[in-house]
Design an enzyme around this catalytic site. Structure first.
Site, PDB file in Angstrom:
ATOM      1  N   LYS A   1     -10.934  -2.806  32.253  1.00 45.54           N
ATOM      2  CA  LYS A   1     -11.710  -2.530  33.460  1.00 45.54           C
ATOM      3  C   LYS A   1     -11.007  -3.104  34.690  1.00 45.54           C
ATOM      4  CE  LYS A   1     -14.374  -6.770  33.446  1.00 45.54           C
ATOM      5  NZ  LYS A   1     -13.740  -7.373  34.634  1.00 45.54           N
TER       6      LYS A   1
ATOM      7  N   HIS B   1      -3.290  -0.515  37.180  1.00 43.10           N
ATOM      8  CA  HIS B   1      -3.884   0.289  36.107  1.00 43.10           C
ATOM      9  C   HIS B   1      -3.524   1.762  36.228  1.00 43.10           C
ATOM     10  CE1 HIS B   1      -7.277  -2.699  34.782  1.00 43.10           C
ATOM     11  NE2 HIS B   1      -6.060  -3.091  34.470  1.00 43.10           N
TER      12      HIS B   1
END
Length: 369
Positions: free
Chosen positions: A101, A83
């Site tokens: 997330k 990420h």
């Protein structure tokens, strides 16, 4: 940042990562005329090409996607360990970012990404956006209207037997970075912060009473996998408002009849639906009486995964005002620090103070989009 995106124009999205979760985002992007998919990248080039062809977009590698002029925002659906790297590359290319997330694999990496975004004047948004639906938002509206008096406490409960009974490759859920808290906690903690505001301090306890799990389905059925991260986490969150939330996140139980979230106040209590979903029944009890459902009064009626990026666009976050919109990266970073804090507290036996904070996200009025 690149040229600001007029909120009157469709937001052009380059999606990085075309795995399972991408289907839910693609459904939303295809439904909302204010969002448009223009490019897809994936480590599996054939998968990127198939998804791009199905949605009228171009297939690219990451560098090619970031170089495109028709990509305003990168939808980062890569694995958590990637990420921060992908988000940083997008920011360096002048793109906005919306990331699944968690916002990064750890708080330190998340801080770096947000600092780079601030320096570049661009936007980082983060999942989960389930709190924008009518479930949590109706509860939020009731709280703000004072129907339970002053909120004093809350409980958030997730108790499951674990994913190995149905997931063919459940290894990740029992390794560091997985577990019930890191996997499902963002939904519950984002909801608690939306309802009660930021967290000042946490106290945690954790256990892993089984050192291995048995895969129950798929080609690896019967295989034993090690458990190297807590499979049961509980803790207390002391909110800046003074309210205290109690959290139980577990893959060690069979079931529970507890409400996913319940908020108690001086004059009543609210039962809040599962924050992994966008809608559900909100029920109210006042002055010790019975429980009754309250009507939907707030939130996006048709919310689904991807409404976080749409909300940022509608608010003008990509039009030159990066602090507008609700699903901000600062909120996602605060949630990540709360989770890291609970695990650190469980290991040390001491309370952990938060170094991040956020404004309580603005409520969502009832919106039929």
């Amino acid at each position: 940042m690149g040229e600001p995106v007029s909120r009157a124009s469709p937001l052009r999205i380059g999606m990085v990562g075309a795995g399972t979760i991408s289907g839910q985002y693609l459904e939303t992007v295809g439904r909302l005329e204010d969002l448009r998919l223009t490019a897809v990248a994936d480590l599996d080039a054939a998968r990127a090409e198939a998804v791009a062809a199905a949605h009228g977009a171009a297939a690219e590698d990451l560098d090619g996607l970031l170089a495109r002029d028709d990509v305003d925002v990168v939808l980062n659906l890569t694995v958590p360990q990637a990420h921060a790297e992908v988000s940083a590359a997008a920011i360096a290319a002048g793109k906005g970012v919306y990331v699944e997330k968690p916002v990064a694999a750890d708080v330190a990496a998340g801080r770096r990404v947000l600092a780079e975004a601030r320096a570049a004047g661009t936007v980082v948004g983060g999942a989960p956006d389930t709190v924008l639906g009518t479930g949590v938002q109706t509860a939020r509206a009731a709280l703000d209207a004072g129907v339970i008096g002053t909120p004093t406490s809350a409980t958030a409960t997730l108790i499951l037997p674990g994913h190995e009974s149905w997931h063919p490759n459940p290894d990740f859920y029992y390794q560091p970075g997985g577990g019930p808290l890191m996997d499902m906690g963002p939904y519950y903690l984002t909801a608690l912060i939306t309802l009660l505001g930021p967290v000042r301090e946490v106290v945690g306890a954790a256990s892993a009473l089984r050192d291995e799990r048995v895969i129950g389905s798929g080609p690896r059925a019967g295989e034993r996998i090690p458990v190297t991260t807590p499979s049961h986490v509980t803790g207390a969150l002391v909110h800046a408002s003074g309210a205290i939330s109690t959290v139980v996140m577990s893959f060690d139980g069979a079931a529970t009849h507890a409400a996913p979230i319940e908020v108690q106040g001086t004059e009543g209590a609210l039962s809040v639906p599962d924050p992994n979903h966008f809608s559900g029944r909100v029920t109210l009890s006042r002055d010790g009486g019975g429980w009754h459902e309250i009507p939907v009064s707030a939130g996006y009626r048709h919310a689904a995964r991807g409404y976080g990026i749409a909300d940022l666009h509608w608010a003008g976050a990509f039009a030159g005002d990066p602090l507008r919109g609700r699903a901000q990266g600062e909120l996602a970073l605060h949630v990540l620090e709360v989770m890291e804090g609970l695990l650190a507290s469980a290991e040390s036996g001491r309370a952990v103070a938060m170094s991040t904070t956020v404004e309580r996200p603005a409520p969502v009025p009832l919106d039929h989009r």
